[in-house]
Design a protein around this motif. Sequence first.
Motif, mmCIF file in Angstrom:
data_model
loop_
_atom_site.group_PDB
_atom_site.id
_atom_site.type_symbol
_atom_site.label_atom_id
_atom_site.label_comp_id
_atom_site.label_asym_id
_atom_site.label_seq_id
_atom_site.Cartn_x
_atom_site.Cartn_y
_atom_site.Cartn_z
ATOM 1 N N SER A 1 0.836 -1.206 0.000
ATOM 2 C CA SER A 1 0.000 0.000 0.000
ATOM 3 C C SER A 1 0.866 1.248 0.000
ATOM 4 O O SER A 1 1.765 1.376 0.843
ATOM 5 N N PRO A 2 0.615 2.192 -0.904
ATOM 6 C CA PRO A 2 1.369 3.452 -0.891
ATOM 7 C C PRO A 2 0.989 4.275 0.331
ATOM 8 O O PRO A 2 -0.022 4.029 0.987
ATOM 9 N N THR A 3 1.789 5.272 0.625
ATOM 10 C CA THR A 3 1.605 6.089 1.825
ATOM 11 C C THR A 3 0.215 6.709 1.908
ATOM 12 O O THR A 3 -0.373 6.808 2.984
ATOM 13 N N VAL A 4 -0.345 7.095 0.760
ATOM 14 C CA VAL A 4 -1.618 7.800 0.741
ATOM 15 C C VAL A 4 -2.774 6.958 1.267
ATOM 16 O O VAL A 4 -3.788 7.483 1.712
ATOM 17 N N ILE A 5 -2.644 5.622 1.250
ATOM 18 C CA ILE A 5 -3.736 4.775 1.765
ATOM 19 C C ILE A 5 -3.260 3.876 2.900
ATOM 20 O O ILE A 5 -3.901 2.868 3.202
ATOM 21 N N LYS A 6 -2.148 4.216 3.548
ATOM 22 C CA LYS A 6 -1.625 3.385 4.623
ATOM 23 C C LYS A 6 -2.596 3.248 5.780
ATOM 24 O O LYS A 6 -2.762 2.172 6.350
ATOM 25 N N THR A 7 -3.252 4.341 6.158
ATOM 26 C CA THR A 7 -4.194 4.279 7.282
ATOM 27 C C THR A 7 -5.402 3.424 6.927
ATOM 28 O O THR A 7 -5.814 2.560 7.705
ATOM 29 N N TYR A 8 -5.975 3.650 5.745
ATOM 30 C CA TYR A 8 -7.139 2.864 5.331
ATOM 31 C C TYR A 8 -6.770 1.395 5.153
ATOM 32 O O TYR A 8 -7.608 0.502 5.353
ATOM 33 N N SER A 9 -5.515 1.119 4.803
ATOM 34 C CA SER A 9 -5.103 -0.267 4.577
ATOM 35 C C SER A 9 -5.164 -1.099 5.853
ATOM 36 O O SER A 9 -5.247 -2.332 5.791
ATOM 37 N N ILE A 10 -5.153 -0.453 7.015
ATOM 38 C CA ILE A 10 -5.304 -1.184 8.277
ATOM 39 C C ILE A 10 -6.660 -1.876 8.309
ATOM 40 O O ILE A 10 -6.780 -3.041 8.717
ATOM 41 N N ILE A 11 -7.691 -1.167 7.861
ATOM 42 C CA ILE A 11 -9.030 -1.762 7.788
ATOM 43 C C ILE A 11 -9.044 -2.866 6.749
ATOM 44 O O ILE A 11 -9.616 -3.946 6.965
ATOM 45 N N THR A 12 -8.399 -2.626 5.616
ATOM 46 C CA THR A 12 -8.365 -3.623 4.544
ATOM 47 C C THR A 12 -7.705 -4.913 5.007
ATOM 48 O O THR A 12 -8.184 -6.020 4.703
ATOM 49 N N VAL A 13 -6.606 -4.814 5.737
ATOM 50 C CA VAL A 13 -5.918 -6.000 6.254
ATOM 51 C C VAL A 13 -6.829 -6.765 7.209
ATOM 52 O O VAL A 13 -6.904 -8.002 7.160
ATOM 53 N N ASN A 14 -7.539 -6.050 8.075
ATOM 54 C CA ASN A 14 -8.465 -6.704 9.008
ATOM 55 C C ASN A 14 -9.591 -7.411 8.268
ATOM 56 O O ASN A 14 -9.979 -8.528 8.633
ATOM 57 N N PRO B 1 -11.977 11.478 0.345
ATOM 58 C CA PRO B 1 -11.754 10.039 0.283
ATOM 59 C C PRO B 1 -11.147 9.589 -0.997
ATOM 60 O O PRO B 1 -10.606 8.522 -1.098
ATOM 61 N N SER B 2 -11.271 10.391 -2.070
ATOM 62 C CA SER B 2 -10.730 9.973 -3.358
ATOM 63 C C SER B 2 -9.236 9.754 -3.240
ATOM 64 O O SER B 2 -8.677 8.819 -3.801
ATOM 65 N N ALA B 3 -8.550 10.639 -2.488
ATOM 66 C CA ALA B 3 -7.119 10.462 -2.308
ATOM 67 C C ALA B 3 -6.825 9.430 -1.227
ATOM 68 O O ALA B 3 -5.795 8.809 -1.246
ATOM 69 N N SER B 4 -7.768 9.252 -0.291
ATOM 70 C CA SER B 4 -7.495 8.413 0.847
ATOM 71 C C SER B 4 -7.554 6.932 0.521
ATOM 72 O O SER B 4 -6.887 6.145 1.156
ATOM 73 N N ILE B 5 -8.365 6.518 -0.432
ATOM 74 C CA ILE B 5 -8.507 5.098 -0.658
ATOM 75 C C ILE B 5 -7.937 4.639 -1.960
ATOM 76 O O ILE B 5 -7.975 3.468 -2.303
ATOM 77 N N GLY B 6 -7.367 5.539 -2.765
ATOM 78 C CA GLY B 6 -6.655 5.132 -3.960
ATOM 79 C C GLY B 6 -7.510 4.393 -4.941
ATOM 80 O O GLY B 6 -7.160 3.312 -5.382
ATOM 81 N N VAL B 7 -8.660 4.929 -5.300
ATOM 82 C CA VAL B 7 -9.563 4.227 -6.175
ATOM 83 C C VAL B 7 -9.067 4.212 -7.598
ATOM 84 O O VAL B 7 -8.103 4.866 -7.945
ATOM 85 N N GLN B 8 -9.759 3.461 -8.444
ATOM 86 C CA GLN B 8 -9.327 3.202 -9.813
ATOM 87 C C GLN B 8 -9.113 4.472 -10.613
ATOM 88 O O GLN B 8 -9.851 5.421 -10.540
#
Length: 331
Positions: free
Chosen positions: A31-44, A323-330
């Motif tokens: 995960s790039p830095t821009v979605i590191k925080t949101y990636s915690i939820i994704t990993v869970n 959120p567009s920058a926060s979750i790195g969407v398509q």
Amino acid sequence: MSWIFVTFHSILSVVGCVLNAMLCHVAAWKSPTVIKTYSIITVNVAITNLSICVVNFVLQMRMIPMQKTMIFVSYGPCQWLNNKICFDLYSILVHVYTHTIWLLLLSFCYRYYVMVKAEPTKFKVKLTLFIIYLPSFLQMVLLFFDFTDPSILLKIQQSLVPQYDLRGQMIFGIADSTSFNAMFSIIHVAVMSTPIVLCIVVLRKKILKKMEFKGVDLNSNTRNLQLQLLRALTFQAIIPCFYLIGVINYFVCRLEIYRDPFFEYLIFSAFLFVPVLSPISAFIFVTPYRKWILGICHLRSYKVESEKLETTTREETRDARGPSASIGVQK
């Protein structure tokens, strides 16, 4: 019909294990830095869904609800173990299912939150994850103590649904589902899933209203990212509906509206779509994850895509906000 059920569960469970293991790896390490925080939820989410697929493969249950009693028949490898182990695995399975529902809600809450406030810290996200896990953990512990002797379940089954012959099969369950332990689980799974799904729908509408706010001047890149987020939200809002399908089938059988083995098989079969579709949505709509899996499938283009990834992420971070920058969407 049982062999069709076993084939279906075996294939979906294995596919779900592979997809969620891949998602857990890419979210934790790629995960790039821009979605590191949101990636915690994704990993869970990935770990929880992986647990569902593993335990489901071992159990492969058919649920037979009747009046106050719930009987489960295992067609998976669990049939070669003992009844108590199978029942404990059932308790674990149900608790990760309920936790998945809460995680889906948290994902939408996060996306709405970052539209109206600053991105939360990693500590706050982890603390929230811990708090929403507590009800599911309590549910699991309570269910551990509700094991019923299989001979008692067979007598109840022969009295209420004598058309079924469950002798010689691996059965386990709860004789009195009106007990506090069982009711806590039923309310958590069958009742709470409906308002949670409705909350997700409401949050989706609120997010879309924020995205369509005319008072903000959006450049083409930002508007493009928002349209992609809309597709992601639409797809992900459909996933919890499979819980409702399972819940509806449970009440159809429990209330004796219509009893048929097909509906009893379908209760947990419908639930199984959730841990399979969740990682698929991430690989489709989250740009870094999609590029990673494309790199796995197309090794020759992987190096080029990897070089472009950081540049693309930086451009999206500059052009997009919320959120567009926060979750790195398509892209």
